[in-house]
Design a protein around this motif. Structure first.
Motif, short mmCIF file in Angstrom:
data_model
loop_
_atom_site.label_atom_id
_atom_site.label_comp_id
_atom_site.label_asym_id
_atom_site.label_seq_id
_atom_site.Cartn_x
_atom_site.Cartn_y
_atom_site.Cartn_z
N ILE A 50 -65.45 -19.97 25.26
CA ILE A 50 -65.45 -21.13 26.15
C ILE A 50 -64.46 -20.90 27.29
CG2 ILE A 50 -64.99 -23.61 26.34
CD1 ILE A 50 -65.78 -23.95 23.44
N PHE A 51 -64.96 -20.99 28.52
CA PHE A 51 -64.09 -20.96 29.70
C PHE A 51 -63.59 -22.38 29.95
CE2 PHE A 51 -65.03 -16.93 32.20
CZ PHE A 51 -65.70 -16.29 31.17
N GLY A 52 -62.32 -22.51 30.27
CA GLY A 52 -61.76 -23.85 30.48
C GLY A 52 -61.56 -24.56 29.15
N ILE A 53 -61.22 -23.79 28.13
CA ILE A 53 -61.18 -24.33 26.76
C ILE A 53 -60.05 -25.33 26.56
CG2 ILE A 53 -59.67 -22.51 25.79
CD1 ILE A 53 -61.64 -22.50 23.34
N THR A 54 -59.03 -25.30 27.43
CA THR A 54 -57.91 -26.23 27.25
C THR A 54 -58.15 -27.56 27.96
OG1 THR A 54 -56.84 -25.09 29.10
CG2 THR A 54 -56.14 -24.47 26.88
N GLY A 55 -59.26 -27.67 28.70
CA GLY A 55 -59.58 -28.94 29.36
C GLY A 55 -60.18 -29.93 28.37
N GLY A 72 -54.26 -16.24 32.87
CA GLY A 72 -52.81 -16.42 32.82
C GLY A 72 -52.29 -17.05 31.55
N ARG A 73 -53.20 -17.41 30.64
CA ARG A 73 -52.75 -18.07 29.40
C ARG A 73 -53.13 -17.27 28.16
NH1 ARG A 73 -53.07 -24.14 29.91
NH2 ARG A 73 -52.53 -24.07 27.72
N GLY A 74 -53.41 -15.98 28.34
CA GLY A 74 -53.74 -15.14 27.20
C GLY A 74 -52.62 -15.11 26.18
N GLY A 75 -52.99 -14.98 24.89
CA GLY A 75 -51.97 -14.90 23.85
C GLY A 75 -51.66 -16.24 23.22
N PHE A 89 -57.70 -15.92 25.78
CA PHE A 89 -57.54 -14.64 26.48
C PHE A 89 -57.47 -14.90 27.98
CE2 PHE A 89 -59.55 -13.90 22.46
CZ PHE A 89 -58.94 -12.76 21.97
N GLY A 90 -56.82 -13.96 28.67
CA GLY A 90 -56.68 -14.10 30.11
C GLY A 90 -57.93 -13.67 30.86
N ALA A 148 -66.49 -17.68 37.54
CA ALA A 148 -66.41 -17.71 36.08
C ALA A 148 -67.71 -17.18 35.46
CB ALA A 148 -66.12 -19.13 35.59
N VAL A 149 -68.84 -17.61 36.01
CA VAL A 149 -70.13 -17.15 35.47
C VAL A 149 -70.29 -15.65 35.68
CG1 VAL A 149 -72.64 -17.28 35.80
CG2 VAL A 149 -71.29 -19.39 35.61
N LEU A 150 -69.91 -15.15 36.85
CA LEU A 150 -70.01 -13.70 37.10
C LEU A 150 -69.11 -12.93 36.13
CD1 LEU A 150 -70.05 -13.53 41.03
CD2 LEU A 150 -71.99 -13.43 39.46
N GLU A 151 -67.95 -13.50 35.84
CA GLU A 151 -67.04 -12.81 34.91
C GLU A 151 -67.67 -12.73 33.52
OE1 GLU A 151 -63.04 -14.37 34.75
OE2 GLU A 151 -62.52 -13.11 33.01
N ALA A 152 -68.28 -13.82 33.08
CA ALA A 152 -68.91 -13.83 31.75
C ALA A 152 -70.05 -12.82 31.70
CB ALA A 152 -69.42 -15.24 31.42
N ILE A 153 -70.83 -12.75 32.78
CA ILE A 153 -71.97 -11.82 32.81
C ILE A 153 -71.45 -10.38 32.82
CG2 ILE A 153 -73.89 -10.98 34.24
CD1 ILE A 153 -74.18 -13.96 35.19
#
Lengths: 297, 379
Positions: free
Chosen positions: A13-18, A42-45, A54-55, A81-86
C-alpha cells in the motif's frame, strides 16, 4: 479462478500511514488479503499496524514479494506512484483516487500495458474476488463467491447491486470497479474479455451509465457467437443533456451518450438489460440459468 | 473547462497556430469606435453554448456603424440561455473551403484521437462521421499513419500535408496545456491556399488545474458565476445539479444517485435534483442539503436514500434526526431509506424519533412519490 486478483495476493500500500491506508490494512486483512508492505518515501524501516514500511516500491517488492499495489496518494503525486509500482514489477495496480488529470491516466495506462501489468482506476473503489482477496475499499459484506463476473463504472452502484445479487444467491467471481473517468486502466472491453477467458465465470453483469463508450464495447462482446450471457443495468435515464452527473465521463453530449441509445445497442446485441435495480438479480439469475446454473441458496 | 472562442484562439496563437490576424475583443458597442478595423468583418458572440451561427451570433459588417449595431444586438441576445461576455471582431475571410479538424481525448483510444472531415462548418453533424485516427499518447502520433488515412478522404495533397502539420501542433498544445478537446470547425482554406483556424473550441482538464495557475484562476471565477446553491455545494464537497421535478433526492455516490433518480421516474415522479452527499456525509453536508431542498419551492417531498458501504448509516440516522427535529412541524415530508452498514441501529434510532426507515429503495421511492401528490405536501 476469478480475474486479475487471486487468492494469495500480496499487497503493498502506497500512502499506508494516511487515513485510507491505515483503514485498508485492517479492512483488507478482514477480507483475507495479505498486506505485506507499505511505501512511504523517507520513512523506510518503520511500521504501521505490524506492516513494514519501505522507502521505495523496489525495496518493498524485493523484501516482501509484494505483487499487487494499492495507491492512496493525492492526484498530483499519483502518476509517479503508479509508475514506481509498475517499475517495481507489481502486476496489478489499483489507483482509486478521483480528480486525476486525464493526461496522467493515459501515461499510467500505457506504462502498465508496456510492462504487461494492469491498472485499475482512476476514480474506482478497486476490485474484489469474494472469498479470495480484495484490492480497494469496497465493503466486503456486499459480496459472496459465485459465478458472475461484475463490471461497474460506479462504486456506489456496484455495492448495492452486488448486495442485491448476493442476497438473491447470485455470487461473484470478481467485481471490478473500472471507474468513472473517460481514460482508465482496465476498460469494459478488457474486463469482458478477461471474464470470457475465466473458467469460473459463467455469466457477466455490467453496470453502466450515460456518457463514454464502454457500453458499446460490452455490446460488441455480447455479439460474439461464443459470448457468455451478459446482463446489464444502465443508470442516468433521467439525466439532462449537457450536465455532468458526478463522474467525469457521465455526461450526455450527443445521442450516442444517451441512456436510450446505449440500452438499444445492448439489447440489439442480445444483452439482457434490466429495467431497474430490483430487476437486476432476476435478470442475472436468468442469465445464469441459460449458462446451466441456478442461484445458490 | 470550456474556453470561449477568443480565449481558445489566444491559447493556440501563443503556440504559433494560424488564427485570423487583426482580431479585437469588445465588451460594449461603444468600444468599437476607438478600434482600427478593416471591413468587411465578422462580429462573433462569445458564448459557450453551441449553435451560435444559426442563432444569429455571427454577423457580417461592412462598416463601423454596422459593426457597432451588430455588437449591441449580439450583446443583448441570449444564446442557449447565455448572454455573451463579449464580441470578437475578426476580418471577414476569403474562404475557399471549410474543413473540420479536432484532437480530442477518447476513452476507446485510451488517449487522443484526431478527427478530420473534408467538409466542415455548421452542418458538420449532418454529414458522414469524420475520419478517425486513434493514437492514444501524444508521443504515439505518427504523421505517416495519419497521412495514409487522410488519403482516403482528402484528395488535395497540399491540404493533407498542411492538416498533418497543423494536427501535430494542436496536439503539442493539447498535451502541454492539458486540453481534452481542441476542435477547429471550420478549419478554413483561404483563397491563397493557407489554412487558418476559423473557430476554436478548447476544453481544458479541470483536474490539471494544480499545474496551470491561469486555469486555477479561471476555475475560481467560473465558480463565482455558478448559481449560489451550486457554489455552496461545491465548497462543501457535495455534487448538485438542479432538475425540474418535485422529489428532492439526497443520495450517496454518482451511480446510486442516478439509479435513485431513475427509480423515481419509473414510479411516476420526477427528481428535483442530482445531489450526491458522498463527499461530505456529515451534519454540515446533510444540513446544507436539507436547507437547499427546503428552500426550493419546486420540491414537494424529500427522499434520503443512502446505502452504507464504508458509510455508517447509524451515524447518518443520528444526524438526520437532529436536522429533522430542528425543521419543526409543517416542513416538507421526508422519506428515509438507510440500508447497509449499521442499518439495524439506524432503524432503531429513527424509530425512537418516530420515523420509519424503509427497507428498500423501491418502497421508499413509492412512498415519496405518493407524498408529492398528497394534499399535505402543500402544507
Amino acid at each position: 479462478m476469478s480475474i486479475l486478483l487471486r487468492a494469495g495476493a500480496r499487497v503493498v500500500i502506497f500512502g499506508i500511514t494516511g487515513r485510507f491506508g491505515t483503514f485498508s490494512i485492517r479492512d483488507l486483512r478482514a477480507s483475507g488479503t495479505e498486506v505485506v508492505a507499505g511505501v512511504v518515501p523517507g520513512r523506510g524501516g518503520t511500521e504501521v499496524e505490524g506492516v513494514p514500511i519501505f522507502g521505495s516500491a523496489e525495496q518493498a517488492v524485493c523484501d516482501t514479494g509484494a505483487d499487487c499495489a494499492l495507491i492512496y496518494v493525492p492526484a498530483p503525486l499519483a502518476l509517479d506512484a503508479v509508475l514506481e509500482a509498475i517499475d517495481a514489477d507489481c502486476q496489478l495496480v489499483a489507483y482509486p483516487g478521483d480528480g486525476l488529470p486525464v493526461a496522467d491516466a493515459m501515461e499510467m495506462r500505457a506504462a502498465a500495458r508496456a510492462r504487461g501489468a494492469w491498472l485499475v482506476g482512476p476514480n474506482s473503489p478497486g476490485l474484489i474476488s469474494p472469498g479470495k482477496a480484495k484490492l480497494g475499499f469496497m465493503p466486503s459484506f456486499c459480496f459472496r463467491p459465485g459465478p458472475v463476473g461484475l463490471i461497474s463504472r460506479s462504486g456506489s452502484l456496484s455495492y448495492e447491486a452486488s448486495y442485491r445479487l448476493s442476497c438473491a444467491g447470485v455470487g461473484q467471481s470478481t467485481v471490478i470497479g473500472i471507474g468513472g473517468d473517460p481514460v482508465k486502466g482496465v476498460t469494459a472491453a478488457e474486463a469482458v474479455t478477461m471474464f470470457h477467458e475465466d473458467p469460473e465465470t459463467a455469466a457477466i453483469v455490467y453496470l453502466g451509465e450515460i456518457g463514454g463508450t464502454d457500453e458499446y464495447a460490452v455490446a460488441d462482446y455480447a455479439r460474439r457467437l461464443d459470448a457468455k450471457p451478459v446482463t446489464a443495468l444502465l443508470v442516468g435515464r433521467t439525466a439532462p443533456p449537457g450536465k455532468k452527473m458526478g463522474h467525469a465521463a457521465a455526461l450526455v453530449g450527443g445521442y450516442a451518450d444517451s441512456w436510450a441509445a446505449k440500452v438499444e445497442a445492448l439489447a440489439a446485441a442480445g444483452v439482457n438489460v434490466a429495467r431497474s435495480l430490483d430487476q437486476l438479480p432476476i435478470a442475472a439469475a436468468e442469465s445464469l440459468a441459460r449458462a446451466g446454473l441456478a442461484p445458490a441458496a | 473547462m470550456l474556453m470561449l472562442e477568443a480565449e481558445g484562439k489566444a491559447l493556440l496563437a501563443g503556440s504559433g497556430l494560424p488564427i485570423p490576424a487583426g482580431a479585437h475583443l469588445v465588451s460594449d458597442a461603444a468600444g468599437v469606435a476607438g478600434l482600427s478595423l478593416t471591413f468587411p468583418l465578422a462580429a462573433k458572440a462569445q458564448v459557450r453554448s453551441g449553435g451560435r451561427g444559426k442563432a444569429g451570433g455571427v454577423r457580417r459588417c461592412d462598416g463601423p456603424a454596422e459593426a457597432e449595431a451588430a455588437v449591441a444586438a449580439i450583446l443583448g441576445t441570449r444564446f442557449g440561455g447565455e448572454l455573451p461576455s463579449g464580441v470578437l471582431l475578426e476580418p471577414w475571410l476569403p474562404i475557399a473551403r471549410e474543413m473540420y479538424l479536432s484532437v480530442v481525448v477518447d476513452g476507446r483510444a485510451g488517449g487522443f484521437v484526431a478527427l478530420y472531415a473534408p467538409e466542415g462548418g455548421v452542418e458538420i453533424e449532418a454529414g458522414p462521421p469524420p475520419l478517425r485516427y486513434e493514437f492514444g499518447l501524444p508521443r504515439n502520433f505518427r504523421a505517416h499513419e495519419f497521412r495514409r488515412l487522410l488519403e482516403t478522404v482528402e484528395a488535395d495533397r497540399a491540404v493533407r500535408e498542411r492538416v498533418i502539420a497543423l494536427t501535430r501542433r494542436l496536439l503539442q498544445v493539447a498535451a502541454a496545456q492539458d486540453c481534452t478537446t481542441v476542435e477547429i470547425n471550420p478549419l478554413i482554406r483561404l483563397q491563397d491556399g493557407n489554412l487558418v483556424l476559423g473557430d476554436a473550441k478548447v476544453v481544458r482538464d479541470d483536474a490539471a488545474a494544480f499545474r496551470h495557475l491561469e486555469l486555477e484562476a479561471a476555475l475560481v471565477s467560473e465558480r463565482m458565476r455558478e448559481v449560489e446553491d451550486v457554489r455552496r455545494c461545491q465548497d462543501a464537497s457535495l455534487m448538485l445539479v438542479w432538475l425540474e421535478g418535485e422529489v428532492g433526492l439526497i443520495s450517496g455516490g454518482a451511480g446510486m444517485t442516478m439509479a435513485a433518480m431513475d427509480a423515481i421516474a419509473a414510479a411516476g415522479g420526477a427528481p428535483a435534483c442530482f445531489l450526491d452527499t458522498s463527499g461530505n456525509p456529515t451534519p454540515a453536508g446533510f444540513g446544507l442539503a436539507f436547507e437547499l431542498l427546503d428552500r426550493n419551492p419546486g420540491v414537494r417531498a424529500i427522499l434520503v436514500s443512502m446505502f452504507g458501504g464504508g458509510l455508517h448509516t447509524d451515524r447518518v440516522a443520528r444526524t438526520l434526526v437532529g436536522i429533522l427535529e430542528a425543521r419543526g412541524p409543517g416542513a416538507k415530508p421526508v422519506v428515509l431509506r438507510l440500508q447497509g452498514t449499521g442499518s439495524e441501529a439506524a432503524t432503531e434510532i429513527l424509530a425512537a424519533a418516530g420515523r420509519v426507515n424503509h427497507a428498500s429503495l423501491e418502497e421508499a421511492v413509492a412512498e415519496v412519490v405518493a407524498r408529492t401528490r398528497a394534499p399535505e405536501a402543500r402544507a
